[in-house]
Design an enzyme around this catalytic site. Structure first.
Site, PDB file in Angstrom:
ATOM      1  N   ASP A  81      -5.986   0.329  12.866  1.00  0.00           N
ATOM      2  CA  ASP A  81      -7.227  -0.356  12.510  1.00  0.00           C
ATOM      3  C   ASP A  81      -8.108  -0.564  13.728  1.00  0.00           C
ATOM      4  OD1 ASP A  81      -5.141  -1.105  10.349  1.00  0.00           O
ATOM      5  OD2 ASP A  81      -7.113  -1.381   9.448  1.00  0.00           O
ATOM      6  N   GLN A 124       0.819  -1.210   0.000  1.00  0.00           N
ATOM      7  CA  GLN A 124       0.000   0.000   0.000  1.00  0.00           C
ATOM      8  C   GLN A 124       0.858   1.269   0.000  1.00  0.00           C
ATOM      9  OE1 GLN A 124      -0.383  -2.594   2.078  1.00  0.00           O
ATOM     10  NE2 GLN A 124      -2.525  -3.026   2.495  1.00  0.00           N
ATOM     11  N   LYS A 181      -1.544  -2.161  10.385  1.00  0.00           N
ATOM     12  CA  LYS A 181      -0.953  -2.937   9.294  1.00  0.00           C
ATOM     13  C   LYS A 181       0.326  -3.639   9.754  1.00  0.00           C
ATOM     14  CE  LYS A 181      -2.266  -3.545   6.130  1.00  0.00           C
ATOM     15  NZ  LYS A 181      -3.044  -4.827   6.049  1.00  0.00           N
TER      16      LYS A 181
END
Lengths: 347, 347
Positions: free
Chosen positions: B236, B195, B247
């Site tokens: 998250d 990402q 992550k």
């Protein structure tokens, strides 16, 4: 088959850039090509590039048209500069070249050019043979630390491909496996060159040792979850105080091991220990082509934007405080490393 | 343009799997497709999947043929289960769905099905609008921590693409840049889904913020060398004690920051803080398809052996002791996190 060997007056090496897709042995008949192969990572791994450079010196001897030992020595001097400049971090490169040059220097006045050429080839062959023997001794010392049922996190490639044969950290794993210990390896893929995904996975497949690949940044998860009992890696240069320069990512891995009280060992031949450097910050760190970071693809497409720039630091230094021990052919060295490493090297 | 928006009675989202190579907006007209898109990471990032799921609930409302508010509520209940099951770690998903369901539950007896459908769409739209506003507030609080000349290490993608717009950690970087601060970003590529290389690099290109990509395992080098002054990432899910699930790789990054006394901040909307979980070990951690690790290619060739197996842990938990602070829309929260996070969430 060895990773590096001498045959038909040529140096032959497995091309590590194209494994595991293709297995190819490449031949070299001049030292400049050997230096380039080291730079381009046809061959990599500290002990392996040491042996390759020693054979590169043997090639330089045969390339030279010198008719006296004295003149040959001068040509060898140039070749040694070229080979030693190929990669800066792993000290084995300089160590092997210097060992060959020491013999050449000692013998240059009393031997003919032809005799000197043979002496250098013999020295290179001895470095290669000794590497295998040293690895087996290291592996025995290291395997004693591995317990039945251990899951071991391993960084980069330190196997037969990183050496002449058998390996350093991966050699420990092979020996533990051959001793019948039931072990499992979590293989760091080792960005950016992916030596773990490319080479260590391939080697473990050959040896029938069970493993799973992980991305480097997953090691912390497994360590924190109590799912790994040992961390093993090699080294490219160890300073006199036990600071270890190794493949990029080793420092973060050792930190995560330390944070979870999981033992972490660097496995190295004493030829990787550089007593001339007091601590790790003095070790030169190579920065490589950003394309090694940028060129990653998924489903046939390049991932990073075309215009992206990148840094590509090839090594980092793990401070000695994060290491449980350093495994050498002369036994496992424990802290205080500044005292005990010197003993292990000098006897 | 927002990452996620409602248009022509459809949910539209930028397809984040094909950036930066191609820019495509995909339309969704049923909640099951939205759940699949969340699973497949067409949309990712905790705040973004929250907003996407809220709009998914709006779609479920329009899909239902129920003629009463009461019957519609029952259909919505099923849809909420489907959407909440799409990904387990990011709490924003459940938070957004539960917020919509709370309204539906409250209104189900007194409103017609048609009215309830509109109320749910309004609620989803409000979640999306608020997300942008909250991000801007977070970014102001966070940007105050950034000094002129800072090099910032950033993990994963936390920008406009990870939210409805603007971003969390990357939002801080954008605001600092807009304030005229001279900053440089070291972008963790963020294996295995990349990402950072794929999305954060692309966003920074759009904003004209200077950056360099690094592989995740290089962050330790830069931190140890004193070449990075801040570490920023999103989250998250944050537990009540300040442990942060984010992550994979965040834990090792935060360890390296901590080992070098470099401040590390998690930047999150309060909707990411889960006061119901006492500590981070209670946060469910998703494991994804090993192919995300194994499928990496270089020069058109797959790197790992065909027979290789892999693990793919998508998140890890960074213990609160490694964090300098947690930046929220209500200000920067400092230790003791168990006391101060509660205040930040509940006021």
């Amino acid at each position: 088959m060895r990773t590096i060997f001498w045959e038909d007056n040529q140096l032959k090496m497995i091309d590590q850039r194209i494994l595991p897709g293709r297995f190819e042995v490449v031949s070299f008949s001049d030292h400049v090509s050997v230096a380039r192969a080291i730079q381009d990572m046809v061959v990599r791994g500290a002990p392996a590039i040491g042996a390759a450079a020693a054979f590169g010196m043997a090639l330089a001897g045969f390339e030279s048209t010198a008719s006296s030992g004295h003149d040959l020595f001068n040509d060898l001097q140039n070749a040694s500069d070229t080979l030693k400049a190929a990669r800066p971090t792993a000290v084995n490169l300089a160590w092997a070249v210097d060992r060959v040059m020491w013999i050449a220097d000692k013998m240059k006045e009393e031997r003919s050019a032809a005799e000197l050429r043979q002496l250098i080839l013999d020295a290179a062959q001895r470095i290669a043979d000794e590497d295998v023997e040293i690895n087996k001794r290291m592996a025995e010392h290291g395997a004693a630390l591995i317990e039945d049922g251990d899951t071991i996190i391993h960084h980069c490639n330190t196997g037969a491909l990183a050496t002449v044969d058998w390996g350093t950290a991966l050699g420990v794993i092979r020996t533990a496996h051959e001793q019948g210990k039931n072990i499992h390896v979590l293989v760091d893929e080792t960005r950016p060159r992916l030596q773990g995904a490319r080479l260590t996975a391939w080697e473990l497949d050959q040896y029938g040792i069970p493993y799973e690949l992980i991305s480097d940044n997953m090691a912390g998860y497994f360590l924190k979850a109590g799912k790994a009992q040992k961390v093993l890696f090699g080294a490219d240069r160890v300073a006199a105080n036990g600071d270890v320069a190794n493949k990029i990512g080793t420092y973060m891995l050792a930190l995560a091991a330390h944070d979870n009280d999981v033992p972490a060992y660097s496995v190295v031949p004493t030829s990787t220990i550089d007593l001339s450097l007091e601590h790790g910050d003095l070790i030169p760190i190579e920065e490589r082509d950003p394309e090694e970071v940028l060129g990653i693809q998924f489903q046939g497409e390049r991932v990073a934007p075309i215009e992206a720039e990148a840094r590509n630091i090839a090594f980092d230094v793990t401070p000695n405080r994060l290491l449980t021990g350093i495994v050498t052919e002369n036994g496992v060295v424990y802290p205080p490393f500044d005292v005990n490493l010197r003993k292990a090297v000098l006897g």
